[in-house]
Design a protein around this motif. Structure first.
Motif, PDB file in Angstrom:
ATOM      1  N   HIS A  45       0.839  -1.203   0.000  1.00 23.63           N
ATOM      2  CA  HIS A  45       0.000   0.000   0.000  1.00 23.63           C
ATOM      3  C   HIS A  45       0.873   1.251   0.000  1.00 23.63           C
ATOM      4  N   ALA A  46       1.850   1.285   0.880  1.00 28.13           N
ATOM      5  CA  ALA A  46       2.755   2.437   0.956  1.00 28.13           C
ATOM      6  C   ALA A  46       3.572   2.575  -0.319  1.00 28.13           C
ATOM      7  N   LEU A  47       4.051   1.458  -0.839  1.00 24.26           N
ATOM      8  CA  LEU A  47       4.897   1.470  -2.032  1.00 24.26           C
ATOM      9  C   LEU A  47       4.147   1.994  -3.254  1.00 24.26           C
ATOM     10  N   SER A  48       2.846   1.741  -3.310  1.00 23.78           N
ATOM     11  CA  SER A  48       2.058   2.209  -4.452  1.00 23.78           C
ATOM     12  C   SER A  48       1.984   3.732  -4.512  1.00 23.78           C
ATOM     13  N   PHE A  49       2.243   4.392  -3.376  1.00 27.99           N
ATOM     14  CA  PHE A  49       2.190   5.857  -3.347  1.00 27.99           C
ATOM     15  C   PHE A  49       3.573   6.500  -3.335  1.00 27.99           C
ATOM     16  N   VAL A  50       4.486   5.978  -2.565  1.00 29.20           N
ATOM     17  CA  VAL A  50       5.776   6.665  -2.402  1.00 29.20           C
ATOM     18  C   VAL A  50       6.824   6.237  -3.421  1.00 29.20           C
ATOM     19  N   LYS A  51       6.605   5.085  -4.086  1.00 25.25           N
ATOM     20  CA  LYS A  51       7.486   4.620  -5.168  1.00 25.25           C
ATOM     21  C   LYS A  51       8.934   4.431  -4.729  1.00 25.25           C
ATOM     22  N   SER A  52       9.163   4.244  -3.462  1.00 23.36           N
ATOM     23  CA  SER A  52      10.517   4.021  -2.951  1.00 23.36           C
ATOM     24  C   SER A  52      10.442   2.932  -1.893  1.00 23.36           C
ATOM     25  N   TYR A  53      11.144   1.825  -2.123  1.00 25.83           N
ATOM     26  CA  TYR A  53      11.058   0.696  -1.190  1.00 25.83           C
ATOM     27  C   TYR A  53      11.538   1.056   0.222  1.00 25.83           C
ATOM     28  N   PRO A  54      12.691   1.726   0.359  1.00 22.46           N
ATOM     29  CA  PRO A  54      13.143   2.085   1.718  1.00 22.46           C
ATOM     30  C   PRO A  54      12.160   2.995   2.456  1.00 22.46           C
ATOM     31  N   VAL A  55      11.583   3.959   1.727  1.00 25.69           N
ATOM     32  CA  VAL A  55      10.611   4.867   2.347  1.00 25.69           C
ATOM     33  C   VAL A  55       9.345   4.101   2.724  1.00 25.69           C
ATOM     34  N   ALA A  56       8.887   3.235   1.822  1.00 21.75           N
ATOM     35  CA  ALA A  56       7.693   2.427   2.107  1.00 21.75           C
ATOM     36  C   ALA A  56       7.908   1.526   3.308  1.00 21.75           C
ATOM     37  N   GLU A  57       9.111   0.970   3.411  1.00 18.37           N
ATOM     38  CA  GLU A  57       9.451   0.099   4.542  1.00 18.37           C
ATOM     39  C   GLU A  57       9.436   0.882   5.859  1.00 18.37           C
ATOM     40  N   GLU A  58       9.974   2.089   5.803  1.00 13.23           N
ATOM     41  CA  GLU A  58       9.992   2.943   6.997  1.00 13.23           C
ATOM     42  C   GLU A  58       8.575   3.327   7.417  1.00 13.23           C
ATOM     43  N   LEU A  59       7.736   3.656   6.433  1.00 18.40           N
ATOM     44  CA  LEU A  59       6.340   4.008   6.738  1.00 18.40           C
ATOM     45  C   LEU A  59       5.595   2.811   7.327  1.00 18.40           C
ATOM     46  N   THR A  60       5.859   1.633   6.775  1.00 20.11           N
ATOM     47  CA  THR A  60       5.225   0.408   7.288  1.00 20.11           C
ATOM     48  C   THR A  60       5.621   0.170   8.739  1.00 20.11           C
ATOM     49  N   GLN A  61       6.892   0.350   9.010  1.00 23.26           N
ATOM     50  CA  GLN A  61       7.377   0.208  10.387  1.00 23.26           C
ATOM     51  C   GLN A  61       6.667   1.201  11.308  1.00 23.26           C
ATOM     52  N   ASP A  62       6.526   2.441  10.841  1.00 20.98           N
ATOM     53  CA  ASP A  62       5.862   3.475  11.638  1.00 20.98           C
ATOM     54  C   ASP A  62       4.405   3.117  11.914  1.00 20.98           C
ATOM     55  N   VAL A  63       3.737   2.523  10.917  1.00 25.31           N
ATOM     56  CA  VAL A  63       2.339   2.109  11.095  1.00 25.31           C
ATOM     57  C   VAL A  63       2.227   1.119  12.251  1.00 25.31           C
ATOM     58  N   PHE A  64       3.087   0.106  12.253  1.00 15.89           N
ATOM     59  CA  PHE A  64       2.987  -0.930  13.287  1.00 15.89           C
ATOM     60  C   PHE A  64       3.481  -0.447  14.652  1.00 15.89           C
ATOM     61  N   ILE A  65       4.421   0.480  14.657  1.00 19.75           N
ATOM     62  CA  ILE A  65       4.826   1.105  15.924  1.00 19.75           C
ATOM     63  C   ILE A  65       3.631   1.857  16.524  1.00 19.75           C
ATOM     64  N   GLN A  66       2.920   2.593  15.649  1.00 25.54           N
ATOM     65  CA  GLN A  66       1.752   3.350  16.114  1.00 25.54           C
ATOM     66  C   GLN A  66       0.664   2.420  16.640  1.00 25.54           C
ATOM     67  N   ILE A  67       0.462   1.306  15.949  1.00 22.31           N
ATOM     68  CA  ILE A  67      -0.547   0.338  16.399  1.00 22.31           C
ATOM     69  C   ILE A  67      -0.190  -0.211  17.784  1.00 22.31           C
ATOM     70  N   TRP A  68       1.084  -0.496  18.008  1.00 21.17           N
ATOM     71  CA  TRP A  68       1.507  -0.989  19.320  1.00 21.17           C
ATOM     72  C   TRP A  68       1.330   0.084  20.388  1.00 21.17           C
ATOM     73  N   GLU A  69       1.711   1.310  20.064  1.00 22.93           N
ATOM     74  CA  GLU A  69       1.610   2.407  21.033  1.00 22.93           C
ATOM     75  C   GLU A  69       0.159   2.692  21.400  1.00 22.93           C
ATOM     76  N   LYS A  70      -0.755   2.446  20.448  1.00 29.32           N
ATOM     77  CA  LYS A  70      -2.181   2.688  20.705  1.00 29.32           C
ATOM     78  C   LYS A  70      -2.954   1.378  20.862  1.00 29.32           C
ATOM     79  N   ARG A  71      -2.253   0.344  21.337  1.00 32.09           N
ATOM     80  CA  ARG A  71      -2.814  -1.005  21.382  1.00 32.09           C
ATOM     81  C   ARG A  71      -4.083  -1.116  22.223  1.00 32.09           C
TER      82      ARG A  71
END
Length: 199
Positions: A39-65
């Motif tokens: 999902h992230a990769l379809s918008f940002v077109k950069s694998y490292p950036v998409a990976e970082e955003l994905t990590q941020d998503v799951f960090i946020q989910i844990w913080e707001k668990r």
């Protein structure tokens, strides 16, 4: 396995995570990581950036668990969480590079199955805009397609700010009527899809 048992399993997993169970959280990450990454990769077109955003998503989910115990559909919850982070990232890039325009950013607020309809409506709006006389057409395009303010348009086109506003009002009225008459599209339809051209 039927949909009811899948739903029950997911609810149990979310309850376990909301209580702080890290092993359940790991299972959730493993299950959905690739989906968020794509999902992230379809918008940002950069694998490292998409990976970082994905990590941020799951960090946020844990913080707001603790909120997970109230979630009815985790896929919807995950879509909204990832969408918001992607939008935030692109907004920052917009400020830095000014490389994307309003309609592209707005499109990110839509679910995938709404994006085709959004794109078709943009085409229809452009079709109607092509019928406008100058400088009204340029005023509309600069204001609603490029997000320029009245002062910028005034300087760009060499007309008074109040004239810019008048042309914009007239252009919006024309396009509302055009959409309704030729495609039976009303303002509520546009608002429901998040289109900001008419607000």
């Amino acid at each position: 396995m039927n949909s009811n048992s899948i739903s029950l399993n997911e609810s149990a997993l979310l309850l376990s995570i909301s209580a702080g169970d890290e092993s359940s959280y790991t299972l959730l990450v493993e299950k959905y990581w690739q989906k968020v990454l794509q999902h992230a990769l379809s918008f940002v077109k950069s694998y490292p950036v998409a990976e970082e955003l994905t990590q941020d998503v799951f960090i946020q989910i844990w913080e707001k668990r603790k909120k997970l115990s109230e979630v009815n559909s985790f896929e919807n919850y995950l879509f909204i969480a990832s969408r918001n982070l992607i939008i935030s990232h692109i907004r920052k890039k917009l400020i830095e590079t000014d490389s994307l325009k309003g309609e592209k950013l707005q499109e990110l607020f839509l679910k995938p199955d709404e994006q085709y309809e959004f794109q078709e409506l943009v085409k229809i709006i452009n079709e109607g805009a092509a019928l406008l006389q100058e400088p009204r057409r340029s005023v509309f395009l600069l204001s609603r397609m490029e997000g320029r303010d009245a002062d910028y348009i005034s300087k760009e086109l060499g007309i008074a700010t109040r004239t810019v506003r008048w042309h914009l009002v007239q252009a919006l009225n024309f396009l509302r009527n055009y959409l309704h008459k030729h495609y039976n599209i009303n303002l509520l339809t546009l608002i429901s899809l998040g289109l900001k051209f008419f607000s």
